[in-house]
Design a protein around this motif. Structure first.
Motif, PDB file in Angstrom:
ATOM      1  N   LEU A 196      -4.798  -1.049  28.420  1.00 14.72           N
ATOM      2  CA  LEU A 196      -4.420  -0.442  29.586  1.00 14.72           C
ATOM      3  C   LEU A 196      -4.760   0.904  30.089  1.00 14.72           C
ATOM      4  N   SER A 197      -4.321   1.740  29.003  1.00 14.63           N
ATOM      5  CA  SER A 197      -4.669   3.203  29.597  1.00 14.63           C
ATOM      6  C   SER A 197      -6.063   3.432  29.605  1.00 14.63           C
ATOM      7  N   MET A 198      -7.037   2.727  28.943  1.00 11.63           N
ATOM      8  CA  MET A 198      -8.414   3.045  29.180  1.00 11.63           C
ATOM      9  C   MET A 198      -9.266   2.156  30.209  1.00 11.63           C
ATOM     10  N   GLY A 199      -8.304   1.371  30.912  1.00 13.70           N
ATOM     11  CA  GLY A 199      -8.896   0.339  31.943  1.00 13.70           C
ATOM     12  C   GLY A 199      -9.940  -0.614  31.349  1.00 13.70           C
ATOM     13  N   ARG A 200      -9.679  -1.139  30.257  1.00 15.51           N
ATOM     14  CA  ARG A 200     -10.682  -1.983  29.493  1.00 15.51           C
ATOM     15  C   ARG A 200     -10.470  -3.551  30.214  1.00 15.51           C
ATOM     16  N   ALA A 201     -10.906  -3.705  31.243  1.00 12.24           N
ATOM     17  CA  ALA A 201     -10.477  -5.027  31.727  1.00 12.24           C
ATOM     18  C   ALA A 201     -10.978  -6.221  31.041  1.00 12.24           C
ATOM     19  N   LYS A 212      -2.053  -2.232  37.615  1.00 15.56           N
ATOM     20  CA  LYS A 212      -3.080  -2.805  36.726  1.00 15.56           C
ATOM     21  C   LYS A 212      -2.845  -4.424  37.290  1.00 15.56           C
ATOM     22  N   TRP A 213      -3.280  -4.628  38.592  1.00 11.98           N
ATOM     23  CA  TRP A 213      -2.830  -5.969  39.082  1.00 11.98           C
ATOM     24  C   TRP A 213      -3.550  -7.225  38.324  1.00 11.98           C
ATOM     25  N   SER A 214      -4.459  -7.215  37.927  1.00 12.91           N
ATOM     26  CA  SER A 214      -5.313  -8.240  37.317  1.00 12.91           C
ATOM     27  C   SER A 214      -4.665  -8.480  35.884  1.00 12.91           C
ATOM     28  N   TRP A 244      -0.594   5.354  15.913  1.00 11.69           N
ATOM     29  CA  TRP A 244      -1.939   4.444  15.665  1.00 11.69           C
ATOM     30  C   TRP A 244      -2.472   4.229  17.270  1.00 11.69           C
ATOM     31  N   ASP A 245      -3.824   4.350  17.185  1.00  7.42           N
ATOM     32  CA  ASP A 245      -4.880   4.228  18.259  1.00  7.42           C
ATOM     33  C   ASP A 245      -5.494   2.788  18.456  1.00  7.42           C
ATOM     34  N   GLY A 246      -4.938   2.088  19.399  1.00  8.89           N
ATOM     35  CA  GLY A 246      -5.452   0.570  19.517  1.00  8.89           C
ATOM     36  C   GLY A 246      -6.900   0.648  19.966  1.00  8.89           C
ATOM     37  N   GLU A 247      -7.609   1.569  19.791  1.00  8.28           N
ATOM     38  CA  GLU A 247      -8.907   1.100  20.025  1.00  8.28           C
ATOM     39  C   GLU A 247      -9.510   0.595  18.650  1.00  8.28           C
ATOM     40  N   ALA A 248      -8.821   0.649  17.442  1.00 11.80           N
ATOM     41  CA  ALA A 248      -9.456  -0.123  16.329  1.00 11.80           C
ATOM     42  C   ALA A 248      -8.823  -1.514  16.148  1.00 11.80           C
ATOM     43  N   PHE A 249      -9.267  -2.394  17.321  1.00 11.50           N
ATOM     44  CA  PHE A 249      -8.706  -3.670  17.292  1.00 11.50           C
ATOM     45  C   PHE A 249      -9.281  -4.402  16.033  1.00 11.50           C
ATOM     46  N   ARG A 253      -7.290 -10.177  28.953  1.00 15.18           N
ATOM     47  CA  ARG A 253      -6.712 -11.233  28.402  1.00 15.18           C
ATOM     48  C   ARG A 253      -6.049 -11.235  27.050  1.00 15.18           C
ATOM     49  N   HIS A 254      -6.906 -10.509  26.076  1.00 14.48           N
ATOM     50  CA  HIS A 254      -6.361 -10.317  24.791  1.00 14.48           C
ATOM     51  C   HIS A 254      -5.080  -9.656  24.652  1.00 14.48           C
ATOM     52  N   ALA A 255      -4.988  -8.693  25.503  1.00 16.68           N
ATOM     53  CA  ALA A 255      -3.874  -7.679  25.713  1.00 16.68           C
ATOM     54  C   ALA A 255      -2.759  -8.819  26.155  1.00 16.68           C
TER      55      ALA A 255
END
Length: 448
Positions: A389-394, A437-439, A354-359, A398-400
């Motif tokens: 996290l792997s794509m750096g979608r900051a 990924k400190w933030s 599963w590719d988590g891009e399909a949120f 918060r959702h993650a």
């Protein structure tokens, strides 16, 4: 019953005019948008001409402005546009429709200029101009505007339709134009190359109910495209010409086979039903479902089966979904049908894929599965976390973090992990892989 301190018009009215006036002066201080609305209300109380003069000044100021409106300033712009439009279509139109018509055309002429200098990612600004365009017909009718003049104004507006804000303008004014106005508009659209004449002429033909004129706008090459053929066939079918509709669809059959078109399928199904060719229509429903996993198509198919055969057909449909070339589409189907036990099994069988891009699919699916199928819900939630996290979608951190909290809660209800790693092991791997990924981890630490 509302309390005496509830903010409503009745309680505010009881304060009296003097108190309300003082309050309005106080809240409008430093707020240019509210001040302009109050001036407009004062002008409207004096009469339509005074209100029109105030609106005309504001429209001229908006037209002159070259300031870029970003997302932060968009709310104020929307309030300003709504205020002017409400004044035009409300008190001014009620008192003097002809004056309102002139102002409304001027308002609409602002469209391209405002949208050129505006961030409109939500579509709210263009929505105001579409709302204004929809009100043009009723106000033109109330003003008893000459069809020739209205046709000319519509043609001018269509020339400046850079953002599609006037795409539905012709249907909106068709009643006010009448046949003479539609004829003049058609001539003007043919003469002006700046207008998307094809779309305008199609809309004019549709407003007239002239299916032959509609059909005449398409070349043989254009009719070979399945979606175009479906559109034309639908018009022919509505006109009571199903045989001709089927011929148009047949002309695009090769394209429909090469590039599958759900629109072509739906149109052909409707035509076959009208022609009494129910078995062919039923077969096409099934084939269309196999390609698209469309729930409406499957329900339509099952409803037409003989008694006691629908359960077997439903089982076949589940197998088709599980073997579909697009697992994401299959998941969406199984969850929405709903067939949640099958969806659970399907998710777990493919848990590493599963590719988590399909949120937009995984989020609702995880929510539906979480009550009785926590392991499947967890698989989907983890996939979205890893993707963010792997794509750096900051923006999705918060959702993650919320997804991981949910996973922690779900893990307490999982007794058989079916080869999938525990939540503790997953978190260890996550920190090992994305510890920098400190933030994100700050969000996690604050939620513990």
């Amino acid at each position: 019953m509302a309390g005496k301190r509830t903010l409503n018009s009745g309680n505010l009215e009881s304060l009296g005019a003097a108190v309300l006036a003082e309050l309005l002066m106080e809240v409008s201080s430093g707020n240019a948008v509210i001040q302009r609305r109050l001036r407009l209300a004062i002008a409207a109380a004096e009469g339509a001409s005074e209100a029109a003069q105030e609106v005309r000044k504001r429209l001229a100021a908006i037209a002159r402005s070259g300031t870029y409106v970003d997302a932060r300033k968009r709310k104020a712009l929307l309030a300003e546009l709504h205020s002017q439009l409400q004044a035009i279509s409300g008190p001014i139109a009620a008192a003097d429709p002809g004056l309102a018509m002139d102002l409304l055309v001027r308002f609409l002429q602002l469209g391209d200029g405002v949208l050129d200098r505006c961030s409109d990612s939500t579509g709210a600004v263009i929505g105001v101009f579409r709302q204004a365009a929809a009100s043009l017909g009723p106000i033109a009718s109330a003003a008893q505007l000459e069809p020739a003049r209205l046709a000319e104004q519509v043609c001018d507006l269509l020339t400046d339709n850079g953002y599609g804000q006037f795409d539905q303008l012709i249907p909106a004014v068709a009643g006010a134009l009448g046949e003479p106005g539609l004829r003049q508009l058609e001539q003007a659209c043919r003469e002006r190359g700046a207008i998307d004449g094809h779309v305008a002429l199609l809309q004019i033909a549709e407003c007239r109910g002239d299916v032959d004129a509609y059909l005449a706008q398409f070349s043989a090459s254009q009719l070979s495209w399945p979606n175009t053929a479906a559109d034309v066939a639908n018009h022919l079918l509505a006109a009571g010409r199903p045989e001709q509709a089927l011929a148009v669809l047949d002309g695009a059959a090769r394209g429909a086979t090469t590039w599958h078109s759900p629109e072509w399928d739906l149109s052909r199904i409707a035509v076959l039903d009208v022609l009494g060719r129910g078995e062919e229509a039923q077969q096409l429903r099934w084939e269309s479902f196999r390609s698209t996993l469309s729930i409406p198509r499957l329900r339509d198919y099952l409803q037409r089966l003989e008694a006691f055969t629908d359960a077997e057909a439903e089982e076949r449909a589940f197998l088709v979904a599980e073997e579909h070339a697009m697992p994401l589409l299959a998941l969406e189907f199984l969850v929405a049908w709903p067939a949640l036990p099958r969806a659970e099994r399907f998710v777990i069988e493919h848990w590493q894929e599963w590719d988590g891009e399909a949120f937009e699919v995984f989020g609702p699916a995880a929510e539906r599965l979480s009550a009785d199928h926590p392991l499947a819900a967890m698989v989907l939630l983890r996939a979205m976390v890893v993707f963010a996290l792997s794509m750096g979608r900051a923006k999705r951190y918060r959702h993650a973090a919320e997804y991981l909290q949910t996973c922690e809660q779900l893990s307490a209800r999982i007794h058989h992990w079916q080869g999938i790693e525990s939540q503790g092991r997953f978190m260890d791997r996550l920190r090992e892989a994305f510890g920098m990924k400190w933030s994100f981890w700050q969000l996690i630490d604050r939620s513990i």
